[in-house]
Scaffold this motif. Sequence first.
Motif, PDB file in Angstrom:
ATOM      1  N   ALA A 113       0.854  -1.198   0.000  1.00  0.00           N
ATOM      2  CA  ALA A 113       0.000   0.000   0.000  1.00  0.00           C
ATOM      3  C   ALA A 113       0.881   1.235   0.000  1.00  0.00           C
ATOM      4  O   ALA A 113       1.228   1.755   1.034  1.00  0.00           O
ATOM      5  N   ARG A 114       1.292   1.639  -1.198  1.00  0.00           N
ATOM      6  CA  ARG A 114       2.182   2.802  -1.304  1.00  0.00           C
ATOM      7  C   ARG A 114       1.963   3.461  -2.649  1.00  0.00           C
ATOM      8  O   ARG A 114       1.759   2.807  -3.658  1.00  0.00           O
ATOM      9  N   VAL A 115       2.012   4.770  -2.635  1.00  0.00           N
ATOM     10  CA  VAL A 115       1.863   5.493  -3.888  1.00  0.00           C
ATOM     11  C   VAL A 115       2.884   6.603  -4.005  1.00  0.00           C
ATOM     12  O   VAL A 115       2.754   7.519  -4.796  1.00  0.00           O
ATOM     13  N   GLY A 116       3.962   6.533  -3.207  1.00  0.00           N
ATOM     14  CA  GLY A 116       5.054   7.509  -3.338  1.00  0.00           C
ATOM     15  C   GLY A 116       4.562   8.914  -3.206  1.00  0.00           C
ATOM     16  O   GLY A 116       3.818   9.255  -2.295  1.00  0.00           O
ATOM     17  N   ASP A 117       4.961   9.768  -4.185  1.00  0.00           N
ATOM     18  CA  ASP A 117       4.549  11.166  -4.127  1.00  0.00           C
ATOM     19  C   ASP A 117       3.281  11.411  -4.938  1.00  0.00           C
ATOM     20  O   ASP A 117       2.921  12.531  -5.240  1.00  0.00           O
ATOM     21  N   VAL A 118       2.589  10.319  -5.320  1.00  0.00           N
ATOM     22  CA  VAL A 118       1.319  10.469  -6.024  1.00  0.00           C
ATOM     23  C   VAL A 118       0.196  10.383  -4.993  1.00  0.00           C
ATOM     24  O   VAL A 118       0.182   9.475  -4.168  1.00  0.00           O
ATOM     25  N   PRO A 119      -0.786  11.316  -5.008  1.00  0.00           N
ATOM     26  CA  PRO A 119      -1.894  11.260  -4.051  1.00  0.00           C
ATOM     27  C   PRO A 119      -2.611   9.918  -4.126  1.00  0.00           C
ATOM     28  O   PRO A 119      -2.717   9.311  -5.185  1.00  0.00           O
ATOM     29  N   ALA A 120      -3.094   9.436  -2.953  1.00  0.00           N
ATOM     30  CA  ALA A 120      -3.702   8.095  -2.862  1.00  0.00           C
ATOM     31  C   ALA A 120      -4.846   7.904  -3.853  1.00  0.00           C
ATOM     32  O   ALA A 120      -4.975   6.837  -4.457  1.00  0.00           O
TER      33      ALA A 120
ATOM     34  N   GLU B 134      17.222   1.118 -10.606  1.00  0.00           N
ATOM     35  CA  GLU B 134      16.360   1.417  -9.458  1.00  0.00           C
ATOM     36  C   GLU B 134      15.324   2.502  -9.767  1.00  0.00           C
ATOM     37  O   GLU B 134      14.250   2.540  -9.170  1.00  0.00           O
ATOM     38  N   ALA B 135      15.639   3.384 -10.741  1.00  0.00           N
ATOM     39  CA  ALA B 135      14.726   4.489 -11.076  1.00  0.00           C
ATOM     40  C   ALA B 135      13.412   3.996 -11.682  1.00  0.00           C
ATOM     41  O   ALA B 135      12.416   4.729 -11.696  1.00  0.00           O
ATOM     42  N   HIS B 136      13.386   2.764 -12.190  1.00  0.00           N
ATOM     43  CA  HIS B 136      12.179   2.266 -12.858  1.00  0.00           C
ATOM     44  C   HIS B 136      11.172   1.639 -11.888  1.00  0.00           C
ATOM     45  O   HIS B 136      10.038   1.346 -12.294  1.00  0.00           O
ATOM     46  N   PHE B 137      11.571   1.417 -10.636  1.00  0.00           N
ATOM     47  CA  PHE B 137      10.638   0.802  -9.674  1.00  0.00           C
ATOM     48  C   PHE B 137       9.635   1.838  -9.168  1.00  0.00           C
ATOM     49  O   PHE B 137       9.994   2.981  -8.866  1.00  0.00           O
ATOM     50  N   TYR B 138       8.396   1.417  -9.062  1.00  0.00           N
ATOM     51  CA  TYR B 138       7.330   2.305  -8.573  1.00  0.00           C
ATOM     52  C   TYR B 138       7.410   2.430  -7.058  1.00  0.00           C
ATOM     53  O   TYR B 138       7.254   3.507  -6.500  1.00  0.00           O
ATOM     54  N   GLU B 139       7.667   1.313  -6.389  1.00  0.00           N
ATOM     55  CA  GLU B 139       7.727   1.276  -4.928  1.00  0.00           C
ATOM     56  C   GLU B 139       9.141   1.662  -4.463  1.00  0.00           C
ATOM     57  O   GLU B 139      10.111   0.973  -4.796  1.00  0.00           O
ATOM     58  N   PRO B 140       9.312   2.755  -3.710  1.00  0.00           N
ATOM     59  CA  PRO B 140      10.644   3.204  -3.287  1.00  0.00           C
ATOM     60  C   PRO B 140      11.443   2.148  -2.526  1.00  0.00           C
ATOM     61  O   PRO B 140      12.656   2.047  -2.686  1.00  0.00           O
ATOM     62  N   VAL B 141      10.761   1.357  -1.687  1.00  0.00           N
ATOM     63  CA  VAL B 141      11.474   0.307  -0.931  1.00  0.00           C
ATOM     64  C   VAL B 141      12.072  -0.709  -1.896  1.00  0.00           C
ATOM     65  O   VAL B 141      13.214  -1.146  -1.743  1.00  0.00           O
ATOM     66  N   HIS B 142      11.311  -1.056  -2.927  1.00  0.00           N
ATOM     67  CA  HIS B 142      11.812  -2.001  -3.929  1.00  0.00           C
ATOM     68  C   HIS B 142      13.031  -1.417  -4.651  1.00  0.00           C
ATOM     69  O   HIS B 142      13.980  -2.147  -4.966  1.00  0.00           O
ATOM     70  N   ALA B 143      12.987  -0.110  -4.921  1.00  0.00           N
ATOM     71  CA  ALA B 143      14.123   0.549  -5.588  1.00  0.00           C
ATOM     72  C   ALA B 143      15.381   0.432  -4.733  1.00  0.00           C
ATOM     73  O   ALA B 143      16.476   0.163  -5.248  1.00  0.00           O
TER      74      ALA B 143
END
Length: 495
Positions: free
Chosen positions: A5-12, A48-57
Amino acid sequence: MNQVARVGDVPAEEAATVPHNVEAEQQLLGAILTNNELYDRVASIISEAHFYEPVHARIWEVAAARISKNALASPVTLKAFLEDDEGLKELGGAAYLARLAGAAISSFAARDYAQMIHDLAIRRSLMDIGRSMTDSAQQVDVAREPKDLIVEAEQALYQLGEAGQASQGFQSFLKAVTDAVNVANAAYQRDGGMAGIPTDLIDLDKKLGGLHKSDLLILAARPSMGKTSLAVNIAFNIAKAYKRGQKPDGSTGAVEGGCVGFFSLEMSAEQLAARILSEASEVPSEQIRRGDMTEAEFRRFVEAAKTLEACPLYIDDTPALPISQLAARARRLKREHGLDVLFVDYLQLVRPASAKDSRVNEVSEITQGLKAIAKELDIPVIALSQLSRQVESREDKRPQLSDLRESGSIEQDADVVMFIFREEYYKEREKPGDHELEKMAQWQEEMERLHGRAEVIIGKQRHGPIGTVELSFEGRFTRFGNLVKPWQQGGDSDF
């Protein structure tokens, strides 16, 4: 496995509309942690820049660093590096790494997952660029014309198309070190030769180590010294040597020579082509203009023209180009035909993007723009420049850095500054009267010594030594070449 459940800097509320596939990221990471050999199959596709989830990056970055050093990357070894990672703690800490490895069921599909993650990242970047273009277009600003917005959008799209990401941002020191090692390795593979593109002028290549990527080189001289001739000679040598193949990093491109772009803001494309043909066919350029050629010379001329048809040398002779347009055209050329070296003849004829309060500030914007092109397109940019008249008033006419017009910004932004000096040109104008026999004999002796010689003075070089390189110069064909030293002349030498 549950989706993160993560959307980075994109609003939920927007997360559902943003292209992403967290399960594919989990499967790929799990496969890599289970079998490190899979990394080599996918490393050229994603970073790493291509991952959507920062933890995965972050997991990918640490795993990639370990594998690159031939060390094991597994849930156990990565745990020590990611123990303090707040994002990973939220997902369960080290247990999450173990779950990733345990749930990986299709290692054979790792490449397909990597391609999917890459493609979704490109789509997200395109959406970001689209939003940015919309926001910029909505803000009506007197200082920013629509054509500037088009150039900005084109630049962002070019970067996305070339590098697979819209903006670079910070990169780890590991990546920078790896790139530096790759450059050194390329030079080593050439038996201690050049890391850069050879100019085919041996002594100049020894001093410069070839033309290095992302460098801005300034070639300056007073009028009639031959700066356009030298630029054309180097451009022709590089284009003539062009061979396409697979590069050490696995990509396809120039393995010898290169594709050359030449912005000729002073001369027409036809005049420039005539100069190149004069050099290649060894027919004086004034004879080509007049059509005054023997049958043998005309045959050589036609043969040279046929040979040159295949040379990847592209000329743009649009006058008074703004620096932003010049950058846009260079990007387009690289995208459509490839571009390994760019020449600009000459710097003072390029226009700034907008009028400035002083000429110094305008030249500063132009040199900064040229350096930006070199870094963005990862190519050497060679810009020709005029020198101020103060050279003529000195006893020693050899140019120096302070002679550059509006010199502050040119000297500051350039990686290499070179000057052309032909003493023969000045000595010719000191011819004594016919009645001064002693002076005339001394003058003729000096002219013989200086005939057909030119100096390229390297006044600044970030990566190597400064100094002087001697070249031969054949005025009839406007051709610079390698100067034969006395000890290279064989039996005729006194040495």
